[in-house]
Motif scaffolding. Structure first.
Motif, PDB file in Angstrom:
ATOM      1  N   LEU A  47      39.295  -2.026  15.126  1.00  0.00           N
ATOM      2  CA  LEU A  47      39.134  -3.258  15.894  1.00  0.00           C
ATOM      3  C   LEU A  47      37.660  -3.575  16.149  1.00  0.00           C
ATOM      4  CD1 LEU A  47      42.049  -2.810  18.439  1.00  0.00           C
ATOM      5  CD2 LEU A  47      41.912  -4.524  16.612  1.00  0.00           C
ATOM      6  N   PHE A  48      36.880  -2.573  16.514  1.00  0.00           N
ATOM      7  CA  PHE A  48      35.456  -2.815  16.781  1.00  0.00           C
ATOM      8  C   PHE A  48      34.696  -3.180  15.509  1.00  0.00           C
ATOM      9  CE2 PHE A  48      36.236  -0.961  20.963  1.00  0.00           C
ATOM     10  CZ  PHE A  48      35.422  -1.755  21.765  1.00  0.00           C
ATOM     11  N   ARG A  49      35.042  -2.576  14.365  1.00  0.00           N
ATOM     12  CA  ARG A  49      34.375  -2.939  13.108  1.00  0.00           C
ATOM     13  C   ARG A  49      34.700  -4.381  12.733  1.00  0.00           C
ATOM     14  NH1 ARG A  49      30.283  -1.578  12.809  1.00  0.00           N
ATOM     15  NH2 ARG A  49      30.149  -2.565  10.803  1.00  0.00           N
ATOM     16  N   LEU A  50      35.969  -4.761  12.885  1.00  0.00           N
ATOM     17  CA  LEU A  50      36.347  -6.131  12.545  1.00  0.00           C
ATOM     18  C   LEU A  50      35.713  -7.129  13.516  1.00  0.00           C
ATOM     19  CD1 LEU A  50      40.098  -5.679  11.564  1.00  0.00           C
ATOM     20  CD2 LEU A  50      38.129  -5.979  10.045  1.00  0.00           C
ATOM     21  N   TYR A  51      35.579  -6.738  14.765  1.00  0.00           N
ATOM     22  CA  TYR A  51      34.933  -7.604  15.761  1.00  0.00           C
ATOM     23  C   TYR A  51      33.448  -7.784  15.416  1.00  0.00           C
ATOM     24  CZ  TYR A  51      33.421  -9.349  20.327  1.00  0.00           C
ATOM     25  OH  TYR A  51      32.881 -10.096  21.341  1.00  0.00           O
ATOM     26  N   ALA A  52      32.808  -6.706  15.010  1.00  0.00           N
ATOM     27  CA  ALA A  52      31.376  -6.757  14.703  1.00  0.00           C
ATOM     28  C   ALA A  52      31.091  -7.533  13.417  1.00  0.00           C
ATOM     29  CB  ALA A  52      30.815  -5.340  14.587  1.00  0.00           C
ATOM     30  N   ASP A  53      31.957  -7.381  12.419  1.00  0.00           N
ATOM     31  CA  ASP A  53      31.664  -7.945  11.101  1.00  0.00           C
ATOM     32  C   ASP A  53      32.507  -9.150  10.720  1.00  0.00           C
ATOM     33  OD1 ASP A  53      29.696  -6.039  10.692  1.00  0.00           O
ATOM     34  OD2 ASP A  53      31.112  -4.612   9.861  1.00  0.00           O
ATOM     35  N   GLY A  54      33.509  -9.461  11.505  1.00  0.00           N
ATOM     36  CA  GLY A  54      34.321 -10.639  11.217  1.00  0.00           C
ATOM     37  C   GLY A  54      35.384 -10.407  10.175  1.00  0.00           C
ATOM     38  N   MET A  55      35.016  -9.888   9.029  1.00  0.00           N
ATOM     39  CA  MET A  55      35.953  -9.635   7.949  1.00  0.00           C
ATOM     40  C   MET A  55      35.527  -8.359   7.235  1.00  0.00           C
ATOM     41  SD  MET A  55      36.207  -9.664   4.426  1.00  0.00           S
ATOM     42  CE  MET A  55      34.643 -10.385   4.057  1.00  0.00           C
ATOM     43  N   GLN A  56      36.515  -7.580   6.835  1.00  0.00           N
ATOM     44  CA  GLN A  56      36.211  -6.348   6.105  1.00  0.00           C
ATOM     45  C   GLN A  56      37.273  -6.110   5.053  1.00  0.00           C
ATOM     46  OE1 GLN A  56      34.095  -3.333   6.684  1.00  0.00           O
ATOM     47  NE2 GLN A  56      32.710  -4.644   7.835  1.00  0.00           N
ATOM     48  N   ARG A  57      36.855  -5.547   3.951  1.00  0.00           N
ATOM     49  CA  ARG A  57      37.809  -5.030   2.968  1.00  0.00           C
ATOM     50  C   ARG A  57      38.094  -3.589   3.363  1.00  0.00           C
ATOM     51  NH1 ARG A  57      35.891  -6.991  -2.886  1.00  0.00           N
ATOM     52  NH2 ARG A  57      37.914  -6.119  -3.396  1.00  0.00           N
ATOM     53  N   SER A  58      39.238  -3.078   2.937  1.00  0.00           N
ATOM     54  CA  SER A  58      39.607  -1.718   3.332  1.00  0.00           C
ATOM     55  C   SER A  58      38.590  -0.693   2.837  1.00  0.00           C
ATOM     56  CB  SER A  58      41.020  -1.360   2.879  1.00  0.00           C
ATOM     57  OG  SER A  58      41.122  -1.428   1.479  1.00  0.00           O
ATOM     58  N   SER A  59      37.984  -0.942   1.681  1.00  0.00           N
ATOM     59  CA  SER A  59      36.982   0.007   1.169  1.00  0.00           C
ATOM     60  C   SER A  59      35.775   0.087   2.104  1.00  0.00           C
ATOM     61  CB  SER A  59      36.545  -0.378  -0.242  1.00  0.00           C
ATOM     62  OG  SER A  59      35.993  -1.679  -0.248  1.00  0.00           O
ATOM     63  N   LEU A  60      35.384  -1.035   2.704  1.00  0.00           N
ATOM     64  CA  LEU A  60      34.263  -1.020   3.645  1.00  0.00           C
ATOM     65  C   LEU A  60      34.643  -0.315   4.937  1.00  0.00           C
ATOM     66  CD1 LEU A  60      32.800  -4.602   3.164  1.00  0.00           C
ATOM     67  CD2 LEU A  60      31.814  -2.438   2.405  1.00  0.00           C
ATOM     68  N   LEU A  61      35.863  -0.555   5.399  1.00  0.00           N
ATOM     69  CA  LEU A  61      36.333   0.152   6.597  1.00  0.00           C
ATOM     70  C   LEU A  61      36.373   1.656   6.341  1.00  0.00           C
ATOM     71  CD1 LEU A  61      39.183  -2.255   7.710  1.00  0.00           C
ATOM     72  CD2 LEU A  61      37.092  -1.772   8.981  1.00  0.00           C
ATOM     73  N   LEU A  62      36.844   2.023   5.178  1.00  0.00           N
ATOM     74  CA  LEU A  62      36.917   3.447   4.811  1.00  0.00           C
ATOM     75  C   LEU A  62      35.530   4.074   4.798  1.00  0.00           C
ATOM     76  CD1 LEU A  62      39.232   5.349   4.017  1.00  0.00           C
ATOM     77  CD2 LEU A  62      38.777   4.789   1.641  1.00  0.00           C
ATOM     78  N   ARG A  63      34.552   3.328   4.327  1.00  0.00           N
ATOM     79  CA  ARG A  63      33.174   3.820   4.299  1.00  0.00           C
ATOM     80  C   ARG A  63      32.554   3.879   5.693  1.00  0.00           C
ATOM     81  NH1 ARG A  63      29.239  -0.312   2.213  1.00  0.00           N
ATOM     82  NH2 ARG A  63      29.279  -0.781   4.418  1.00  0.00           N
ATOM     83  N   ASP A  64      32.852   2.869   6.520  1.00  0.00           N
ATOM     84  CA  ASP A  64      32.202   2.747   7.825  1.00  0.00           C
ATOM     85  C   ASP A  64      32.819   3.603   8.926  1.00  0.00           C
ATOM     86  OD1 ASP A  64      30.420   0.968   6.748  1.00  0.00           O
ATOM     87  OD2 ASP A  64      31.376  -0.820   7.585  1.00  0.00           O
ATOM     88  N   ILE A  65      34.041   4.057   8.735  1.00  0.00           N
ATOM     89  CA  ILE A  65      34.712   4.859   9.761  1.00  0.00           C
ATOM     90  C   ILE A  65      34.792   6.295   9.256  1.00  0.00           C
ATOM     91  CG2 ILE A  65      36.800   5.154  11.145  1.00  0.00           C
ATOM     92  CD1 ILE A  65      37.347   2.134  10.712  1.00  0.00           C
ATOM     93  N   PRO A  66      33.910   7.156   9.743  1.00  0.00           N
ATOM     94  CA  PRO A  66      33.857   8.531   9.241  1.00  0.00           C
ATOM     95  C   PRO A  66      35.175   9.276   9.473  1.00  0.00           C
ATOM     96  CG  PRO A  66      31.988   8.049  10.677  1.00  0.00           C
ATOM     97  CD  PRO A  66      32.925   6.896  10.775  1.00  0.00           C
ATOM     98  N   ASP A  67      35.557  10.062   8.483  1.00  0.00           N
ATOM     99  CA  ASP A  67      36.690  10.986   8.546  1.00  0.00           C
ATOM    100  C   ASP A  67      38.070  10.337   8.468  1.00  0.00           C
ATOM    101  OD1 ASP A  67      34.879  13.114   8.773  1.00  0.00           O
ATOM    102  OD2 ASP A  67      34.839  12.922  10.955  1.00  0.00           O
ATOM    103  N   VAL A  68      38.172   9.024   8.380  1.00  0.00           N
ATOM    104  CA  VAL A  68      39.495   8.417   8.251  1.00  0.00           C
ATOM    105  C   VAL A  68      39.945   8.527   6.792  1.00  0.00           C
ATOM    106  CG1 VAL A  68      38.705   6.039   7.818  1.00  0.00           C
ATOM    107  CG2 VAL A  68      40.943   6.425   8.838  1.00  0.00           C
ATOM    108  N   SER A  69      41.214   8.858   6.603  1.00  0.00           N
ATOM    109  CA  SER A  69      41.758   8.920   5.247  1.00  0.00           C
ATOM    110  C   SER A  69      42.301   7.549   4.866  1.00  0.00           C
ATOM    111  CB  SER A  69      42.880   9.956   5.167  1.00  0.00           C
ATOM    112  OG  SER A  69      44.004   9.525   5.924  1.00  0.00           O
ATOM    113  N   GLN A  70      42.451   7.317   3.586  1.00  0.00           N
ATOM    114  CA  GLN A  70      43.017   6.051   3.108  1.00  0.00           C
ATOM    115  C   GLN A  70      44.413   5.848   3.691  1.00  0.00           C
ATOM    116  OE1 GLN A  70      41.606   3.574   0.829  1.00  0.00           O
ATOM    117  NE2 GLN A  70      43.270   2.497   1.850  1.00  0.00           N
ATOM    118  N   LYS A  71      45.197   6.915   3.740  1.00  0.00           N
ATOM    119  CA  LYS A  71      46.566   6.836   4.257  1.00  0.00           C
ATOM    120  C   LYS A  71      46.575   6.389   5.727  1.00  0.00           C
ATOM    121  CE  LYS A  71      50.587   9.609   5.367  1.00  0.00           C
ATOM    122  NZ  LYS A  71      51.129  10.936   5.510  1.00  0.00           N
ATOM    123  N   MET A  72      45.743   7.015   6.556  1.00  0.00           N
ATOM    124  CA  MET A  72      45.720   6.678   7.983  1.00  0.00           C
ATOM    125  C   MET A  72      45.128   5.291   8.215  1.00  0.00           C
ATOM    126  SD  MET A  72      47.377   8.976   9.375  1.00  0.00           S
ATOM    127  CE  MET A  72      47.238   8.336  11.011  1.00  0.00           C
TER     128      MET A  72
END
Length: 127
Positions: A47-72
């Motif tokens: 939620l905070f990443r989307l609030y900060a950046d407006g729009m994100q692709r899942s690959s960017l979220l995966l890169r920006d959120i340390p330790d999160v797996s693709q599944k989670m």
């Protein structure tokens, strides 16, 4: 003494008014519903990443959120989408291109989360 402008939000204490607080549509149930929407290790970072950046692709979220797996990440994005906080846009392209952004409901939640952050910062020093 309570601020007079806030008395309309005062939690009822009279015996007859308890359902307004403790009933199925009362304050406790409503806050619990909100907390359930944001519970999960990765929902707040999303939620905070989307609030900060407006729009994100899942690959960017995966890169920006340390330790999160693709599944989670996928699971939590789906839950946030089901709760109406996040909108998923699939462009139907090959390779797949999917973008996520906050809905109006998600945007409306952010001041609450920012207030919780401020509360935590202010009260961290008092502990």
């Amino acid at each position: 003494m309570m601020d007079p402008s806030r008395t309309h939000k005062k939690v009822p204490v009279a015996e007859l008014d308890r359902s307004a607080c403790l009933g199925p549509d009362g304050a406790v149930a409503q806050v619990a519903r909100c907390l359930k929407m944001i519970s999960g290790r990765w929902k707040l970072p999303i939620l905070f990443r989307l609030y900060a950046d407006g729009m994100q692709r899942s690959s960017l979220l995966l890169r920006d959120i340390p330790d999160v797996s693709q599944k989670m990440l996928t699971q939590h994005l789906r839950e946030l989408e089901d709760d109406g906080l996040v909108r998923r846009t699939d462009f139907g392209e090959k390779p797949p291109r999917v973008e996520y952004r906050l809905t109006d409901r998600g945007e409306a939640l952010m001041p609450v989360l920012l207030a919780a952050r401020q509360f935590s910062e202010e009260h961290d020093r008092a502990v």
